[in-house]
Enzyme design. Structure first.
Site, PDB file in Angstrom:
ATOM      1  N   HIS A  37       0.856  -1.196   0.000  1.00 58.05           N
ATOM      2  CA  HIS A  37       0.000   0.000   0.000  1.00 58.05           C
ATOM      3  C   HIS A  37       0.885   1.237   0.000  1.00 58.05           C
ATOM      4  CE1 HIS A  37       1.190  -0.538   4.180  1.00 58.05           C
ATOM      5  NE2 HIS A  37       1.170   0.785   4.213  1.00 58.05           N
ATOM      6  N   HIS A 121       5.667   6.818  -0.166  1.00 63.64           N
ATOM      7  CA  HIS A 121       6.492   5.642  -0.445  1.00 63.64           C
ATOM      8  C   HIS A 121       5.642   4.389  -0.300  1.00 63.64           C
ATOM      9  CE1 HIS A 121       6.616   5.956   3.963  1.00 63.64           C
ATOM     10  NE2 HIS A 121       6.619   4.622   3.920  1.00 63.64           N
TER      11      HIS A 121
HETATM   12  O1  3AM Z   1       3.086   2.647   4.960  1.00 68.61           O
HETATM   13  P1  3AM Z   1       4.225   2.142   5.751  1.00 68.61           P
HETATM   14  O2  3AM Z   1       4.399   0.665   5.668  1.00 68.61           O
HETATM   15  O3  3AM Z   1       5.498   2.897   5.522  1.00 68.61           O
HETATM   16  O4  3AM Z   1       4.860   1.951   9.601  1.00 68.61           O
HETATM   17  C1  3AM Z   1       3.452   1.970   9.476  1.00 68.61           C
HETATM   18  C2  3AM Z   1       3.001   1.753   8.063  1.00 68.61           C
HETATM   19  O5  3AM Z   1       3.863   2.514   7.256  1.00 68.61           O
HETATM   20  C3  3AM Z   1       2.955   3.374   9.706  1.00 68.61           C
HETATM   21  O6  3AM Z   1       1.681   3.386   9.111  1.00 68.61           O
HETATM   22  C4  3AM Z   1       1.634   2.427   8.072  1.00 68.61           C
HETATM   23  C5  3AM Z   1       0.485   1.477   8.296  1.00 68.61           C
HETATM   24  O7  3AM Z   1       0.625   0.832   9.533  1.00 68.61           O
HETATM   25  N1  3AM Z   1       2.884   3.723  11.105  1.00 68.61           N
HETATM   26  C6  3AM Z   1       2.694   2.905  12.149  1.00 68.61           C
HETATM   27  N2  3AM Z   1       2.699   3.616  13.299  1.00 68.61           N
HETATM   28  C7  3AM Z   1       2.903   4.904  12.948  1.00 68.61           C
HETATM   29  C8  3AM Z   1       3.013   6.122  13.678  1.00 68.61           C
HETATM   30  N3  3AM Z   1       2.902   6.153  15.005  1.00 68.61           N
HETATM   31  C9  3AM Z   1       3.027   4.975  11.556  1.00 68.61           C
HETATM   32  N4  3AM Z   1       3.231   6.127  10.901  1.00 68.61           N
HETATM   33  C10 3AM Z   1       3.318   7.239  11.642  1.00 68.61           C
HETATM   34  N5  3AM Z   1       3.203   7.249  12.982  1.00 68.61           N
END
Ligand code: 3AM
Length: 177
Positions: A37, A121
């Site tokens: 995603h 990203h």
């Molecule tokens: O889209 P990506 O995979 O980069 O790392 C988590 C994931 O990122 C991020 O949100 C996406 C879906 O879970 N994520 C998790 N906790 C987070 C936080 N506290 C976060 N992004 C920002 N703040």
């Protein structure tokens, strides 16, 4: 409580291209097809009624369809240690504009505005400690690019954390104009 985020689900041919780039890095936990995603806005844990308000706010967003393309592989690192590998996106402007609209919409549902800079990203892998620096990991894989692909919708996702990794499910899909 529900752990929510807003993201774009890449089309199948782009997911297949991303899956085909995976491999060859030690200590990497590669994302599965279901996990791929492009996050627009991480929300976090909210109560059900806040989730309902977020859904209503997202449904009121108007934004034109746009095109983006994959643009290289990079990663996030902390103290010289790679933590994630991801595919970059070009152009970033339509995603940043949509991110800002989503941020403002869900603020009306009572969610505090995003404090972190938004960098579009698609995460490809999460890395174990000791995987080394991003530049050392990427010597082989920096050349990922794709033809432009259309973004016609975005989704509200729920994230379930499990010992095997996060399981993401699409709660709602919102069509762009
Ligand atoms: O889209 P990506 O995979 O980069 O790392 C988590 C994931 O990122 C991020 O949100 C996406 C879906 O879970 N994520 C998790 N906790 C987070 C936080 N506290 C976060 N992004 C920002 N703040």
């Amino acid at each position: 409580m529900h752990r929510l985020f807003v993201a774009i689900r890449p089309p199948r041919h782009i997911r297949e291209q991303l899956l085909a780039t995976m491999g060859g890095v030690r200590g990497a936990r590669w994302q599965t097809d279901d996990q791929l995603h492009l996050t627009l806005r991480f929300i976090g844990e909210v109560e059900s009624h806040v989730g309902d308000d977020i859904h209503a706010a997202l449904g009121a967003i108007h934004h034109p369809r746009f095109e983006i393309a994959l643009d290289g592989i990079s990663g996030f690192e902390r103290r010289g240690q790679a933590e994630t590998l991801w595919a970059g996106i070009t152009p970033q402007e339509p995603l940043k504009t949509l991110h800002n609209k989503i941020d403002q919409a869900i603020a009306r549902a009572g969610v505090a505005p995003d404090q972190r800079a938004y960098l579009p990203h698609i995460t490809l892998a999460r890395l174990k400690r000791g995987s080394g620096s991003i530049s050392a990991l990427l010597e082989r894989s920096g050349g990922l690019t794709s033809a432009p692909f259309a973004v016609g919708s975005f989704c509200l996702y729920e994230s379930h954390l499990t010992p095997e990794g996060a399981v993401y499910s699409i709660v709602e899909r919102y069509d762009l104009d």
